[in-house]
Write a protein that holds these residues in place. Structure first.
Motif, PDB file in Angstrom:
ATOM      1  N   GLY A  11       0.840  -1.199   0.000  1.00 21.29           N
ATOM      2  CA  GLY A  11       0.000   0.000   0.000  1.00 21.29           C
ATOM      3  C   GLY A  11       0.868   1.239   0.000  1.00 21.29           C
ATOM      4  N   GLY A  14      -0.300   4.800  -0.729  1.00 25.90           N
ATOM      5  CA  GLY A  14      -1.370   5.380   0.096  1.00 25.90           C
ATOM      6  C   GLY A  14      -0.841   6.463   1.014  1.00 25.90           C
ATOM      7  N   GLN A  15      -1.778   7.010   1.802  1.00 24.56           N
ATOM      8  CA  GLN A  15      -1.432   8.120   2.707  1.00 24.56           C
ATOM      9  C   GLN A  15      -0.437   7.698   3.784  1.00 24.56           C
ATOM     10  N   ILE A  16      -0.673   6.554   4.404  1.00 26.42           N
ATOM     11  CA  ILE A  16       0.257   6.121   5.457  1.00 26.42           C
ATOM     12  C   ILE A  16       1.611   5.824   4.823  1.00 26.42           C
ATOM     13  N   GLU A  42       2.280  -2.568  -4.570  1.00 26.98           N
ATOM     14  CA  GLU A  42       1.008  -1.875  -4.814  1.00 26.98           C
ATOM     15  C   GLU A  42       0.150  -2.706  -5.754  1.00 26.98           C
ATOM     16  N   ILE A  43      -1.136  -2.376  -5.769  1.00 25.81           N
ATOM     17  CA  ILE A  43      -2.018  -2.972  -6.774  1.00 25.81           C
ATOM     18  C   ILE A  43      -1.673  -2.302  -8.113  1.00 25.81           C
ATOM     19  N   VAL A  87       0.585  -2.470   5.024  1.00 25.96           N
ATOM     20  CA  VAL A  87      -0.251  -1.274   5.216  1.00 25.96           C
ATOM     21  C   VAL A  87      -1.476  -1.301   4.303  1.00 25.96           C
ATOM     22  N   GLY A  88      -1.303  -1.761   3.089  1.00 26.48           N
ATOM     23  CA  GLY A  88      -2.413  -1.770   2.124  1.00 26.48           C
ATOM     24  C   GLY A  88      -3.480  -2.762   2.530  1.00 26.48           C
ATOM     25  N   ALA A  89      -4.724  -2.318   2.531  1.00 23.62           N
ATOM     26  CA  ALA A  89      -5.836  -3.195   2.865  1.00 23.62           C
ATOM     27  C   ALA A  89      -7.066  -2.658   2.169  1.00 23.62           C
ATOM     28  N   GLN A 112      -0.264 -12.799   0.517  1.00 24.18           N
ATOM     29  CA  GLN A 112       0.911 -12.154   1.107  1.00 24.18           C
ATOM     30  C   GLN A 112       1.557 -13.065   2.152  1.00 24.18           C
ATOM     31  N   VAL A 129      -0.687  -3.222   9.561  1.00 20.23           N
ATOM     32  CA  VAL A 129      -1.323  -1.948   9.888  1.00 20.23           C
ATOM     33  C   VAL A 129      -2.720  -1.884   9.264  1.00 20.23           C
ATOM     34  N   ASN A 131      -6.404  -2.456   8.147  1.00 17.14           N
ATOM     35  CA  ASN A 131      -7.532  -2.971   8.942  1.00 17.14           C
ATOM     36  C   ASN A 131      -8.421  -3.950   8.187  1.00 17.14           C
ATOM     37  N   LEU A 158      -0.389   2.844  17.941  1.00 18.40           N
ATOM     38  CA  LEU A 158      -0.996   4.170  17.804  1.00 18.40           C
ATOM     39  C   LEU A 158      -2.018   4.382  18.918  1.00 18.40           C
ATOM     40  N   SER A 238      -6.079   9.663   9.856  1.00 15.79           N
ATOM     41  CA  SER A 238      -4.752   9.874  10.448  1.00 15.79           C
ATOM     42  C   SER A 238      -3.725   9.050   9.673  1.00 15.79           C
TER      43      SER A 238
HETATM   44  P1  NDP Z   1      -4.127   4.624   4.280  1.00 12.24           P
HETATM   45  O1  NDP Z   1      -2.708   4.605   3.885  1.00 12.24           O
HETATM   46  O2  NDP Z   1      -4.693   5.818   4.928  1.00 12.24           O
HETATM   47  O3  NDP Z   1      -4.470   3.365   5.207  1.00 12.24           O
HETATM   48  C1  NDP Z   1      -4.005   2.068   4.904  1.00 12.24           C
HETATM   49  C2  NDP Z   1      -4.569   1.071   5.871  1.00 12.24           C
HETATM   50  O4  NDP Z   1      -4.117   1.355   7.183  1.00 12.24           O
HETATM   51  C3  NDP Z   1      -6.091   1.035   5.937  1.00 12.24           C
HETATM   52  O5  NDP Z   1      -6.490  -0.317   6.016  1.00 12.24           O
HETATM   53  C4  NDP Z   1      -6.375   1.749   7.216  1.00 12.24           C
HETATM   54  O6  NDP Z   1      -7.555   1.281   7.838  1.00 12.24           O
HETATM   55  C5  NDP Z   1      -5.208   1.301   8.050  1.00 12.24           C
HETATM   56  N1  NDP Z   1      -4.997   2.048   9.289  1.00 12.24           N
HETATM   57  C6  NDP Z   1      -4.593   1.500  10.456  1.00 12.24           C
HETATM   58  N2  NDP Z   1      -4.498   2.398  11.402  1.00 12.24           N
HETATM   59  C7  NDP Z   1      -4.865   3.554  10.874  1.00 12.24           C
HETATM   60  C8  NDP Z   1      -5.002   4.851  11.383  1.00 12.24           C
HETATM   61  N3  NDP Z   1      -4.763   5.144  12.634  1.00 12.24           N
HETATM   62  N4  NDP Z   1      -5.382   5.831  10.561  1.00 12.24           N
HETATM   63  C9  NDP Z   1      -5.661   5.560   9.291  1.00 12.24           C
HETATM   64  N5  NDP Z   1      -5.568   4.346   8.753  1.00 12.24           N
HETATM   65  C10 NDP Z   1      -5.185   3.343   9.538  1.00 12.24           C
HETATM   66  O7  NDP Z   1      -5.050   4.268   3.032  1.00 12.24           O
HETATM   67  P2  NDP Z   1      -4.967   4.742   1.533  1.00 12.24           P
HETATM   68  O8  NDP Z   1      -6.282   4.370   0.950  1.00 12.24           O
HETATM   69  O9  NDP Z   1      -4.416   6.103   1.398  1.00 12.24           O
HETATM   70  O10 NDP Z   1      -3.864   3.781   0.915  1.00 12.24           O
HETATM   71  C11 NDP Z   1      -4.008   2.417   0.824  1.00 12.24           C
HETATM   72  C12 NDP Z   1      -3.125   1.951  -0.297  1.00 12.24           C
HETATM   73  O11 NDP Z   1      -3.068   0.554  -0.240  1.00 12.24           O
HETATM   74  C13 NDP Z   1      -3.645   2.323  -1.686  1.00 12.24           C
HETATM   75  O12 NDP Z   1      -2.582   2.931  -2.388  1.00 12.24           O
HETATM   76  C14 NDP Z   1      -4.019   0.984  -2.308  1.00 12.24           C
HETATM   77  O13 NDP Z   1      -3.750   0.934  -3.678  1.00 12.24           O
HETATM   78  C15 NDP Z   1      -3.089   0.080  -1.556  1.00 12.24           C
HETATM   79  N6  NDP Z   1      -3.417  -1.341  -1.496  1.00 12.24           N
HETATM   80  C16 NDP Z   1      -2.384  -2.193  -1.747  1.00 12.24           C
HETATM   81  C17 NDP Z   1      -2.540  -3.535  -1.704  1.00 12.24           C
HETATM   82  C18 NDP Z   1      -1.370  -4.385  -1.983  1.00 12.24           C
HETATM   83  O14 NDP Z   1      -0.262  -3.911  -1.881  1.00 12.24           O
HETATM   84  N7  NDP Z   1      -1.571  -5.620  -2.340  1.00 12.24           N
HETATM   85  C19 NDP Z   1      -3.854  -4.118  -1.384  1.00 12.24           C
HETATM   86  C20 NDP Z   1      -4.857  -3.157  -1.077  1.00 12.24           C
HETATM   87  C21 NDP Z   1      -4.636  -1.809  -1.144  1.00 12.24           C
HETATM   88  P3  NDP Z   1      -9.010   1.915   7.590  1.00 12.24           P
HETATM   89  O15 NDP Z   1      -9.477   1.342   6.280  1.00 12.24           O
HETATM   90  O16 NDP Z   1      -9.799   1.407   8.758  1.00 12.24           O
HETATM   91  O17 NDP Z   1      -8.836   3.404   7.553  1.00 12.24           O
END
Ligand code: NDP
Length: 328
Positions: A11, A14-16, A42-43, A87-89, A112, A129, A131, A158, A238
């Motif tokens: 992931g 993504g933001q994290i 990444e996807i 991190v990605g979910a 994975q 990380v 969820n 966290l 966050s």
């Molecule tokens: P974020 O980076 O904001 O969050 C990623 C994950 O962390 C979410 O599941 C989120 O849960 C979780 N999380 C855990 N603790 C926290 C917290 N305190 N605050 C916020 N999030 C938290 O999500 P983005 O959508 O910006 O990015 C996700 C990326 O993952 C995308 O780029 C997507 O393409 C990628 N991805 C990659 C995969 C892979 O590599 N195979 C599979 C799936 C997605 P919650 O949903 O509850 O906010």
């Protein structure tokens, strides 16, 4: 010079990921004398964005960054991995049933886990990380039978840090004056931040607070619902604080907890405190010699017992649901 440590981040676009990668590359994960090689998973649709982040990483000219690989293939991403940050979910979207959420994440964390099993380095450490983090970690762990189960963990650091911050404000003390805080259970709204074993300058935190109404009515819900409050204020979830906690989790795992203190992490239960064996649940943990260990022998009163049990019951439900879906 030392051989680079392979750190895989899923992931990554993504933001994290954006808040995490620059700090890993600048040495905040493993220390200022350990070079790192980053693997970004990444996807397919997000690979281009990950390439953009990699361009920025290049442009920081980090002395410790030994290289960056970007891929959409889990086998490639986890080949030789030492530290895996999952991190990605799949986030819960409107109208999505819990079963759908769990199966979507099973589709991510099962392959994975298999890829980690097939290719990871002997010392691999995995932090989930994304969820629902505890159950995603369980799915990955169950598909990596050759990796010691203790190497799979999920993040409650966290929540731990949020609890430290709230308590330090309430008591007007520094966060460093607070020891032995614990988050128990699931990284969800049912989590239980425990002040009955925490200490503030030598006194039990619950006694120092001396306000059960605040503890139950303000402290616990504020910590548990902090994520939603940040979305409300910031318009985005966050990310920097989540990334920071992920760094803390791995840094502590590798470097240890200070004498006389512990931290919180979701680790595979050995049956301690009545948490069914095999569940990935948050406990008070110390780290020594590169291993997290559950702190033993704490007395749990009825108030804490009920809250721990409720959160663990939710983990049991999630486990049973992924079992029924054939994901573990
Ligand atoms: P974020 O980076 O904001 O969050 C990623 C994950 O962390 C979410 O599941 C989120 O849960 C979780 N999380 C855990 N603790 C926290 C917290 N305190 N605050 C916020 N999030 C938290 O999500 P983005 O959508 O910006 O990015 C996700 C990326 O993952 C995308 O780029 C997507 O393409 C990628 N991805 C990659 C995969 C892979 O590599 N195979 C599979 C799936 C997605 P919650 O949903 O509850 O906010």
């Amino acid at each position: 010079t030392r051989t680079p440590v392979n750190v895989t981040v899923t992931g990554a676009a993504g933001q994290i990921g954006y808040a995490l990668l620059f700090r890993i590359a600048s040495g905040h994960l493993l220390g200022a004398d350990t070079p790192v090689r980053l693997r970004l998973l990444e996807i397919p649709q997000a690979v281009k964005a990950a390439e953009g982040t990699a361009m920025e990483l290049d442009d920081c000219a980090f002395p410790l960054l030994a290289g960056i690989d970007i891929t959409d293939d889990a086998k490639t991403a986890f080949d030789g991995v030492n530290v895996a940050l999952l991190v990605g979910a799949r986030p819960r979207s409107k109208g999505m049933e819990r079963g759908d959420l769990l199966s979507a994440n099973g589709g991510i964390f099962k392959p994975q886990g298999e890829a980690i099993n097939a290719g990871a380095a002997d010392d691999v450490r995995v932090l989930v990380v994304g969820n629902p983090a505890n159950t995603n970690a369980l799915i990955a762990q169950q598909h990596a039978p050759d990796v010691p189960a203790e190497r799979f963990t999920a993040m409650t650091r966290l929540d731990h840090n949020r609890a430290l911050a709230q308590l330090s404000k309430k008591l007007d003390v520094s966060v460093t004056d607070i020891k032995k805080l614990t988050i128990w259970g699931n990284h969800s709204a049912t989590q239980y931040p425990d002040l009955f074993h925490a200490e503030v300058n030598g006194t039990t935190a619950a006694a120092a607070v001396n306000d059960q109404e605040w503890l139950e009515g303000t402290f616990i819900p504020t910590v548990a619902k902090r994520g939603a409050a940040i979305i409300e204020a910031r318009g985005l979830s966050s990310a920097a604080s989540a990334a920071n906690a992920a760094l803390d989790h791995v840094h502590t795992w590798v470097n240890g907890t200070p004498e006389g203190d512990w931290t919180s992490a979701a680790v595979v239960s050995d049956g301690s405190y009545g948490v069914p064996e095999g569940l990935i649940s948050s406990f008070p943990v110390t780290a020594k010699g590169g291993r997290y260990e559950i702190v033993q022998g704490l007395e749990i009163d009825d108030f804490s017992r009920a809250r721990i049990d409720a959160s663990v019951a939710e983990l049991v439900e999630e486990r049973d649901a992924v079992k029924a879906l054939g994901l573990i």
